[in-house]
Design an enzyme around this catalytic site. Structure first.
Site, PDB file in Angstrom:
ATOM      1  N   TYR A  57      15.246 -26.273  16.577  1.00 38.37           N
ATOM      2  CA  TYR A  57      14.696 -27.277  17.494  1.00 38.37           C
ATOM      3  C   TYR A  57      15.284 -28.656  17.217  1.00 38.37           C
ATOM      4  O   TYR A  57      15.217 -29.171  16.098  1.00 38.37           O
ATOM      5  CB  TYR A  57      13.169 -27.348  17.393  1.00 38.37           C
ATOM      6  CG  TYR A  57      12.445 -26.146  17.954  1.00 38.37           C
ATOM      7  CD1 TYR A  57      13.106 -25.164  18.698  1.00 38.37           C
ATOM      8  CD2 TYR A  57      11.079 -25.980  17.741  1.00 38.37           C
ATOM      9  CE1 TYR A  57      12.438 -24.061  19.199  1.00 38.37           C
ATOM     10  CE2 TYR A  57      10.398 -24.874  18.256  1.00 38.37           C
ATOM     11  CZ  TYR A  57      11.081 -23.925  18.976  1.00 38.37           C
ATOM     12  OH  TYR A  57      10.416 -22.833  19.474  1.00 38.37           O
ATOM     13  N   LEU A 211       2.432 -23.000  30.660  1.00 34.69           N
ATOM     14  CA  LEU A 211       2.352 -23.648  31.976  1.00 34.69           C
ATOM     15  C   LEU A 211       3.583 -23.347  32.814  1.00 34.69           C
ATOM     16  O   LEU A 211       3.840 -24.010  33.821  1.00 34.69           O
ATOM     17  CB  LEU A 211       2.173 -25.166  31.811  1.00 34.69           C
ATOM     18  CG  LEU A 211       0.909 -25.614  31.080  1.00 34.69           C
ATOM     19  CD1 LEU A 211       0.866 -27.135  30.971  1.00 34.69           C
ATOM     20  CD2 LEU A 211      -0.336 -25.092  31.769  1.00 34.69           C
ATOM     21  N   GLY A 214       5.937 -26.113  33.547  1.00 34.18           N
ATOM     22  CA  GLY A 214       5.350 -27.163  34.372  1.00 34.18           C
ATOM     23  C   GLY A 214       4.923 -26.685  35.744  1.00 34.18           C
ATOM     24  O   GLY A 214       4.216 -27.402  36.466  1.00 34.18           O
TER      25      GLY A 214
END
Length: 342
Positions: A57, A211, A214
């Site tokens: 990351y 989600l 988004g």
């Protein structure tokens, strides 16, 4: 924030996990150190203790930032990181699931995190090359050395995880207690094999992209732009219809759409702790509100219906009337059913 035990363990973690993939700007997006600290503080001040990162990351910056944020109270936090993906391309053993890469990656993560131990170490992605016993013995050695406390696995076929946990049980090795997979109202195909498997082995499911990039926040319905491309499978007619239903239920409850999408996951039959990423404190604040939301059985049914997917074989075969009749001799509706996923 409430707490759950993580899988088949006594480790207590908050009901939402903070994803830190966006801590750092090396990938052309994300948050600088100051904003990342604000995101971290917002989550921790709400009672959060579960932090998710990985060696790759933001080219290691995520781990470096976390090392500074947790330094003064290291034992207060449950830090999860991962190995498998490359940190450099200098040689073929700098990536993959091998013992060599595992050991090198763990040592590098310990240095970046400036800690003596990692609470939860994931295998990041299955490489289809490394023997299962090599992975398990390497991870168990690290547990015995005290460098990692617990082990998890991410983005791996259900049969591999099943074989691994069965082998670990027989050999007295550490078992996987956490399963990271892409799971949301938009991506439900993991319910075919992976979710029932996780429930069978008492593994906590930790959905990434809860989600759907988004899509379930409603922002694409409002015409806002995001990092995912218009060609993404998260932006199609099905996902648009799902997002509309999420927004509709959110309006009924007077909450944000993200709260509805996250709570749907948290109300599954399997133990589920969504990983919520954020690059702004406001995003964390909004996501945290889901813990105070409860979806009715009717609302859950509406979400399940609009997000229905092709079960595939053999699950769809089991649902055929003729199969039920022959398998249960006409007593199907009189026999208690134990469904893994609602």
């Amino acid at each position: 924030m409430k707490y759950k035990t993580l899988g088949r363990s006594g480790l207590k973690v908050s009901e939402l996990c903070l994803g830190t993939m966006g801590f750092g700007t090396e990938n052309g997006w994300g948050a600088d150190k100051q904003v990342s600290k604000q995101v971290f503080d917002t989550y921790v001040n709400a009672g959060g203790n579960f932090l998710d990162t990985a060696n790759i990351y933001t080219q290691g910056t995520s781990e470096v930032f976390l090392s500074e944020f947790i330094a003064s109270e290291r034992d207060n936090y449950v830090v999860a990181t991962k190995y498998s993906l490359y940190e450099n391309t200098k040689h073929p053993n700098a990536s993959g699931n091998s013992r060599k890469n595992m050991m090198n990656s763990v040592e590098a993560s310990l240095k970046r995190l400036k800690t003596e131990y990692i609470d939860l170490m994931y295998l990041h992605i299955w490489d289809n090359l490394t023997p299962v016993d090599e992975v398990l013995r390497g991870l168990d050695d690290l547990v015995k050395q005290g460098k990692i406390m617990y082990i998890g696995i991410s983005d791996t076929p259900a049969w591999v995880v099943s074989k691994a946990n069965t082998m670990a049980d027989l050999m007295g090795w550490s078992q996987f207690i956490g399963l990271q997979v892409e799971y949301s109202l938009v991506q439900r195909t993991v319910e075919r094999e992976l979710i029932p498997m996780a429930q069978h082995y008492n593994m906590t499911v930790l959905p990434w992209a809860p989600l759907a990039g988004g899509a379930l926040s409603g922002k694409y319905l409002r015409g806002e732009k995001g990092r995912i491309k218009e060609t993404s499978n998260r932006l199609n007619e099905r996902s648009t219809n799902i997002a509309r239903e999420v927004v509709s239920i959110a309006d009924e409850l007077g909450v944000a759409p993200s709260s509805v999408a996250l709570k749907w996951l948290m109300q599954q039959a399997v133990s589920c702790i969504p990983i919520v990423g954020a690059t702004k404190p406001l995003q964390v604040e909004e996501n945290l509100k889901c813990v105070d939301v409860t979806l009715s059985s009717q609302q859950m049914d509406r979400l399940n219906k609009v997000s229905a997917y092709d079960l595939g074989f053999p699950a769809a075969f089991f649902e055929e009337d003729a199969v039920k009749k022959n398998l249960f001799g006409g007593f199907y509706n009189q026999v208690e059913q134990r469904a893994f996923v609602k």
